[in-house]
Design a protein around this motif. Structure first.
Motif, PDB file in Angstrom:
ATOM      1  N   GLN A   1       0.845  -1.201   0.000  1.00  0.00           N
ATOM      2  CA  GLN A   1       0.000   0.000   0.000  1.00  0.00           C
ATOM      3  C   GLN A   1       0.876   1.246   0.000  1.00  0.00           C
ATOM      4  O   GLN A   1       1.766   1.392   0.833  1.00  0.00           O
ATOM      5  CB  GLN A   1      -0.926   0.012   1.216  1.00  0.00           C
ATOM      6  CG  GLN A   1      -1.777   1.280   1.312  1.00  0.00           C
ATOM      7  CD  GLN A   1      -2.844   1.180   2.371  1.00  0.00           C
ATOM      8  OE1 GLN A   1      -3.642   0.233   2.378  1.00  0.00           O
ATOM      9  NE2 GLN A   1      -2.889   2.143   3.280  1.00  0.00           N
ATOM     10  N   PHE A   2       0.586   2.152  -0.930  1.00  0.00           N
ATOM     11  CA  PHE A   2       1.313   3.406  -1.064  1.00  0.00           C
ATOM     12  C   PHE A   2       0.337   4.566  -0.868  1.00  0.00           C
ATOM     13  O   PHE A   2      -0.826   4.486  -1.261  1.00  0.00           O
ATOM     14  CB  PHE A   2       1.952   3.526  -2.447  1.00  0.00           C
ATOM     15  CG  PHE A   2       2.910   2.420  -2.781  1.00  0.00           C
ATOM     16  CD1 PHE A   2       4.267   2.563  -2.552  1.00  0.00           C
ATOM     17  CD2 PHE A   2       2.453   1.223  -3.330  1.00  0.00           C
ATOM     18  CE1 PHE A   2       5.155   1.546  -2.869  1.00  0.00           C
ATOM     19  CE2 PHE A   2       3.324   0.197  -3.648  1.00  0.00           C
ATOM     20  CZ  PHE A   2       4.687   0.360  -3.417  1.00  0.00           C
ATOM     21  N   ARG A   3       0.831   5.652  -0.276  1.00  0.00           N
ATOM     22  CA  ARG A   3       0.022   6.860  -0.129  1.00  0.00           C
ATOM     23  C   ARG A   3       0.642   7.984  -0.957  1.00  0.00           C
ATOM     24  O   ARG A   3       1.843   8.253  -0.865  1.00  0.00           O
ATOM     25  CB  ARG A   3      -0.079   7.296   1.334  1.00  0.00           C
ATOM     26  CG  ARG A   3      -1.021   8.501   1.532  1.00  0.00           C
ATOM     27  CD  ARG A   3      -1.256   8.777   2.998  1.00  0.00           C
ATOM     28  NE  ARG A   3      -1.988   7.701   3.643  1.00  0.00           N
ATOM     29  CZ  ARG A   3      -3.312   7.603   3.648  1.00  0.00           C
ATOM     30  NH1 ARG A   3      -4.046   8.525   3.026  1.00  0.00           N
ATOM     31  NH2 ARG A   3      -3.913   6.609   4.266  1.00  0.00           N
ATOM     32  N   LEU A   4      -0.203   8.619  -1.772  1.00  0.00           N
ATOM     33  CA  LEU A   4       0.246   9.724  -2.599  1.00  0.00           C
ATOM     34  C   LEU A   4       0.260  11.020  -1.804  1.00  0.00           C
ATOM     35  O   LEU A   4      -0.286  11.109  -0.705  1.00  0.00           O
ATOM     36  CB  LEU A   4      -0.672   9.866  -3.814  1.00  0.00           C
ATOM     37  CG  LEU A   4      -0.861   8.608  -4.680  1.00  0.00           C
ATOM     38  CD1 LEU A   4      -1.778   8.908  -5.843  1.00  0.00           C
ATOM     39  CD2 LEU A   4       0.482   8.078  -5.166  1.00  0.00           C
ATOM     40  N   ARG A   5       0.892  12.046  -2.366  1.00  0.00           N
ATOM     41  CA  ARG A   5       1.005  13.321  -1.672  1.00  0.00           C
ATOM     42  C   ARG A   5      -0.359  13.920  -1.376  1.00  0.00           C
ATOM     43  O   ARG A   5      -0.557  14.576  -0.348  1.00  0.00           O
ATOM     44  CB  ARG A   5       1.840  14.303  -2.502  1.00  0.00           C
ATOM     45  CG  ARG A   5       2.069  15.657  -1.832  1.00  0.00           C
ATOM     46  CD  ARG A   5       2.815  16.606  -2.751  1.00  0.00           C
ATOM     47  NE  ARG A   5       4.115  16.085  -3.117  1.00  0.00           N
ATOM     48  CZ  ARG A   5       4.942  16.728  -3.944  1.00  0.00           C
ATOM     49  NH1 ARG A   5       4.581  17.863  -4.508  1.00  0.00           N
ATOM     50  NH2 ARG A   5       6.116  16.196  -4.231  1.00  0.00           N
TER      51      ARG A   5
END
Length: 484
Positions: A217-221
């Motif tokens: 899981q990645f979180r964008l700006r």
């Protein structure tokens, strides 16, 4: 804000001066109401903290005079660093607990669950003083409360997976002194977590399904979430050759005001079968949510609508026949009270072999300290019974109802466990039989950033037509979660 609005505000302040003899806590309620009125007409966060700090520290009879002067001197430009939108946010990669589910998915996916509630919304609902409110908004405006739900893979439409894993937020959530996103705010994308799911199903007819899947899981700006999932799955059936599957899926989750939107798509690669597409979408919006000052969900309704299309990973025979299906319908999670919850869903399935299904599930749960009691009801019907032809359990009329008793608590500081048992009845083709099961699951805190689960479950709720023979299923499951 025009002159008339400002004059109306001054008249409102003059009216408040007449209540100077009220008790101390009532005074604060009136001043907090003034602050909310200011926010609603455009005088936002740049002036609120200074105003409330000054008001909180002076006698009530002097508050209004100082407040008038402050309003005249301060700019209306919002101060950066404090969120203006009070939002609800859900991720279906929340840390799990040991509760299984009837999954409506077309492949092994996380269990249905209510959304996470951000402290932005929680703070807006809490009766705190203005100074405490502003300080907490500054310190933890990006902190999320997690609902721990089991995410172990399960078969689609398997009635033996009876528990949707409903649970309240932690009773005492830990609040960091600084937002976790400060150090990474300059990065365009940040890796948040890695989750490894494991599940092994085996029944007394020698049908075996193994799922090992990894989700990053990645979180964008901008706060949106991107997920990448892959893994290794295998399906063995006595009547057909085994099938190996490698799923590859990319998903995105974002918000439109308080509406959560999630879409995902990818492919399923098979060792001896054609590659197939998988698609899913979900829309969810909270209604009438109430959160306690400590961040616990007290009440609220969380309706959602889900659409999915994928190969039917029921067993090797179903995959060998290249069965796929569209499935769609609503979910509703209702937090009735802090210890009482209700969950229900309805699914309509359209199969590529021309078959249709209707599936529903409802659960009412009451927590009593570390114990809980739940009532479950599951119905399932197909237009045609094609089990002999295409390999998947497709009963024209199937009903399961049971009572569930469970305990969950800490065994040691680093180890928590859950024990549960179900007693009920099942009806297939007009014939009734007992429907019982039990399960155990433990979660170990290996380090501050690593947790691991392992569980076992036994049930005799039917997952196939067996004639006069009994049906038994054993399931081993686990999960390893690494957060960054």
């Amino acid at each position: 804000m025009n002159v008339n609005s400002f004059n109306y505000g001054l008249e409102f302040f003059l009216f408040l001066r007449n209540v100077g003899r009220m008790r101390w806590h009532y005074r604060r309620i009136f001043i907090w109401s003034v602050g909310l009125w200011i926010l609603s007409v455009g005088r936002l966060q740049a002036i609120s903290q200074a105003v409330f700090t000054q008001v909180d520290s002076m006698p009530f009879s002097d508050n209004l005079v100082e407040l008038d002067a402050t309003l005249a001197e301060n700019s209306v430009i919002p101060k950066s660093g404090i969120k203006e939108n009070l939002s609800l946010h859900r991720t279906h990669d929340s840390p799990p607990i040991s509760k299984s589910t009837i999954s409506p998915s077309l492949e092994p996916i996380p269990y249905p669950s209510p959304p996470e509630v951000t402290l932005d919304f929680a703070l807006a609902s809490s009766p705190e003083t203005p100074t405490q409110m502003d300080n907490r908004l500054t310190e933890v405006s990006s902190t999320e409360l997690h609902y721990p739900f089991d995410q172990s893979p399960v078969l689609m439409a398997a009635p033996d997976n009876f528990n949707p894993g409903l649970r309240l937020p932690p009773e005492s959530p830990e609040l960091p002194s600084q937002p976790s996103s400060v150090s990474s705010s300059a990065e365009s994308i940040v890796l948040e977590s890695l989750t490894t799911d494991f599940r092994y199903d085996h029944d007394n007819f020698d049908q075996r399904n193994l799922f090992i899947e990894e989700t990053a899981q990645f979180r964008l700006r901008n706060g949106n979430i991107v997920r990448f999932k892959t893994g290794f799955n295998s399906f063995k059936h006595p009547d057909v050759d085994s099938v190996t599957n490698i799923p590859i899926q990319v998903g995105w989750e974002g918000k439109i005001e308080q509406v959560t939107v999630e879409v995902a798509g990818g492919i399923d690669w098979f060792d001896r079968l054609p590659t197939a597409l998988n698609l899913s979408a979900r829309v969810e919006a909270p209604i009438a949510v109430k959160v306690s000052p400590t961040g616990e969900l007290e009440s609220g309704i969380f309706p959602a609508f889900i659409v999915e299309q994928a190969p039917y990973k029921f067993n090797a025979e179903t995959l060998d026949n290249q069965i796929t299906a569209w499935r769609f319908g609503p979910n509703v999670y209702w937090q009735i009270a802090p210890d009482t919850s209700f969950f229900t869903f309805l699914r309509v399935g359209l199969y590529n072999d021309g078959n249709q299904e209707w599936q529903s599930f409802s659960r009412l749960e009451q927590k009593i300290g570390q114990f809980y009691l739940a009532a479950n009801l599951f119905t399932w019907s197909y237009q045609e019974d094609l089990e002999m032809q295409n390999g998947y359990f497709s009963p024209p009329d199937f009903l399961v109802y049971n009572a569930e008793f469970g305990w969950e608590g800490d065994v040691f500081d680093f180890l928590s466990c859950r024990l549960a048992a179900t007693l009920g009845r099942q009806r297939l083709d007009g014939e009734f039989d007992n429907a019982n099961g039990y399960e155990a699951r433990c979660t170990a805190k290996i380090s501050p950033n690593v947790e691991a689960d392992f569980g076992y479950r036994y049930t005799n709720v039917q997952n196939r037509a067996t004639g006069d023979s009994d049906y038994n299923n054993d399931a081993f499951s686990g999960q390893v979660r690494i957060s960054f």
